[in-house]
Design a protein around this motif. Structure first.
Motif, PDB file in Angstrom:
ATOM      1  N   ALA A 139      -7.243   4.396   2.932  1.00  0.00           N
ATOM      2  CA  ALA A 139      -6.370   3.422   2.216  1.00  0.00           C
ATOM      3  C   ALA A 139      -6.956   2.560   1.161  1.00  0.00           C
ATOM      4  CB  ALA A 139      -5.743   2.518   3.107  1.00  0.00           C
ATOM      5  N   VAL A 140      -6.224   2.092   0.242  1.00  0.00           N
ATOM      6  CA  VAL A 140      -6.493   1.207  -0.807  1.00  0.00           C
ATOM      7  C   VAL A 140      -5.598  -0.081  -0.697  1.00  0.00           C
ATOM      8  CG1 VAL A 140      -5.071   2.295  -2.546  1.00  0.00           C
ATOM      9  CG2 VAL A 140      -7.329   0.982  -3.206  1.00  0.00           C
ATOM     10  N   ARG A 141      -6.202  -1.318  -0.922  1.00  0.00           N
ATOM     11  CA  ARG A 141      -5.440  -2.318  -1.079  1.00  0.00           C
ATOM     12  C   ARG A 141      -5.689  -3.229  -2.370  1.00  0.00           C
ATOM     13  NH1 ARG A 141      -5.196  -8.169   2.562  1.00  0.00           N
ATOM     14  NH2 ARG A 141      -7.357  -8.231   1.743  1.00  0.00           N
ATOM     15  N   THR A 142      -4.762  -3.708  -3.039  1.00  0.00           N
ATOM     16  CA  THR A 142      -5.073  -4.499  -4.304  1.00  0.00           C
ATOM     17  C   THR A 142      -4.624  -5.935  -4.030  1.00  0.00           C
ATOM     18  OG1 THR A 142      -4.856  -2.724  -5.576  1.00  0.00           O
ATOM     19  CG2 THR A 142      -4.751  -5.154  -6.575  1.00  0.00           C
ATOM     20  N   LYS A 143      -5.185  -6.942  -3.980  1.00  0.00           N
ATOM     21  CA  LYS A 143      -4.839  -8.433  -3.688  1.00  0.00           C
ATOM     22  C   LYS A 143      -5.563  -9.530  -4.513  1.00  0.00           C
ATOM     23  CE  LYS A 143      -3.437 -11.367  -0.122  1.00  0.00           C
ATOM     24  NZ  LYS A 143      -2.210 -11.959  -0.292  1.00  0.00           N
ATOM     25  N   ASP A 144      -4.548 -10.362  -4.959  1.00  0.00           N
ATOM     26  CA  ASP A 144      -5.224 -11.424  -5.896  1.00  0.00           C
ATOM     27  C   ASP A 144      -5.672 -12.585  -4.949  1.00  0.00           C
ATOM     28  OD1 ASP A 144      -4.907  -9.878  -8.049  1.00  0.00           O
ATOM     29  OD2 ASP A 144      -3.174 -11.090  -8.914  1.00  0.00           O
ATOM     30  N   TYR A 169      -6.326  -8.638   8.779  1.00  0.00           N
ATOM     31  CA  TYR A 169      -6.271  -8.190   7.211  1.00  0.00           C
ATOM     32  C   TYR A 169      -6.982  -6.865   7.560  1.00  0.00           C
ATOM     33  CZ  TYR A 169      -4.565 -12.644   5.412  1.00  0.00           C
ATOM     34  OH  TYR A 169      -3.700 -13.872   5.055  1.00  0.00           O
ATOM     35  N   PRO A 170      -6.258  -5.763   6.781  1.00  0.00           N
ATOM     36  CA  PRO A 170      -5.126  -6.090   6.178  1.00  0.00           C
ATOM     37  C   PRO A 170      -3.887  -5.765   7.020  1.00  0.00           C
ATOM     38  CG  PRO A 170      -5.828  -3.547   6.055  1.00  0.00           C
ATOM     39  CD  PRO A 170      -6.891  -4.611   6.834  1.00  0.00           C
ATOM     40  N   LEU A 171      -2.768  -6.352   6.561  1.00  0.00           N
ATOM     41  CA  LEU A 171      -1.458  -6.493   7.493  1.00  0.00           C
ATOM     42  C   LEU A 171      -1.243  -4.977   7.666  1.00  0.00           C
ATOM     43  CD1 LEU A 171       0.522  -9.152   5.329  1.00  0.00           C
ATOM     44  CD2 LEU A 171      -0.960  -9.291   7.383  1.00  0.00           C
ATOM     45  N   GLY A 172      -0.845  -4.590   8.706  1.00  0.00           N
ATOM     46  CA  GLY A 172      -0.524  -3.227   9.280  1.00  0.00           C
ATOM     47  C   GLY A 172      -1.673  -2.338   9.594  1.00  0.00           C
ATOM     48  N   LEU A 173      -2.842  -2.816   9.921  1.00  0.00           N
ATOM     49  CA  LEU A 173      -3.924  -2.291  10.089  1.00  0.00           C
ATOM     50  C   LEU A 173      -3.972  -1.364  11.316  1.00  0.00           C
ATOM     51  CD1 LEU A 173      -7.097  -1.625   9.560  1.00  0.00           C
ATOM     52  CD2 LEU A 173      -7.495  -3.743  10.956  1.00  0.00           C
ATOM     53  N   ALA A 174      -3.164  -1.914  12.349  1.00  0.00           N
ATOM     54  CA  ALA A 174      -3.002  -1.160  13.559  1.00  0.00           C
ATOM     55  C   ALA A 174      -2.027   0.035  13.363  1.00  0.00           C
ATOM     56  CB  ALA A 174      -2.113  -2.122  14.646  1.00  0.00           C
TER      57      ALA A 174
END
Length: 154
Positions: free
Chosen positions: A70-75, A129-134
């Motif tokens: 996965a990839v996550r973009t967060k400010d 974090y990240p949300l939804g990891l499980a």
């Protein structure tokens, strides 16, 4: 409003043979749990950074890091300014005996290391974090890695 500076990072979802996940506890921003990882150093690939971070944070040497899930973009604030962090999430399966936080060379602000079952992750009121990891891990265990990395929220 200007675009925040880009900060690339690699994170590793560390699983054991019982499908438990190793999470690290941080106390900033109200406290949260997250998988190991951090920002890339100049000239480093995401996989290079993943290996370095596992050594720095967990004292693990030469762990086989698997596919990108996965990839996550967060400010978020980094050093007093907002950065746009783009994190690539990889997976690794390890023997818990190889994880030795006492050998960590740069434990940063890690307050605790804990193995979590997927059930514990889904039932806790604590922030992970990240949300939804499980859900991401459950999908990986059932179906293998996605054809292309999934986009994660928050």
């Amino acid at each position: 409003m200007s675009t925040p500076r880009l900060r690339e990072a690699a994170r590793v979802i560390v699983l054991d043979g019982d499908d438990r996940v190793l999470l690290l506890r941080y106390e900033e921003n109200g406290g949260f749990w997250a998988v190991p990882g951090g920002s890339l150093e100049p000239g480093e690939t995401h996989l290079d950074a993943a290996h370095r971070e596992l050594h720095e944070e967990l004292g693990v040497i030469d762990m086989k890091v698997g596919p990108e899930l996965a990839v996550r973009t967060k400010d978020h604030p980094v050093g007093g300014e907002t950065a746009r962090q783009v994190e690539k999430y990889f997976v690794a399966v390890v023997d818990p005996e190889t994880v030795n936080p006492a050998q960590a060379s740069q434990p940063d602000d890690i307050r605790a290391w804990q193995w979590w079952s997927l059930h514990e992750m889904q039932e806790t009121a604590q922030t992970i974090y990240p949300l939804g990891l499980a859900v991401l891990i459950t999908d990986y265990l059932r179906n293998g890695p996605p054809a292309t990395p999934l986009e994660l929220a928050g």
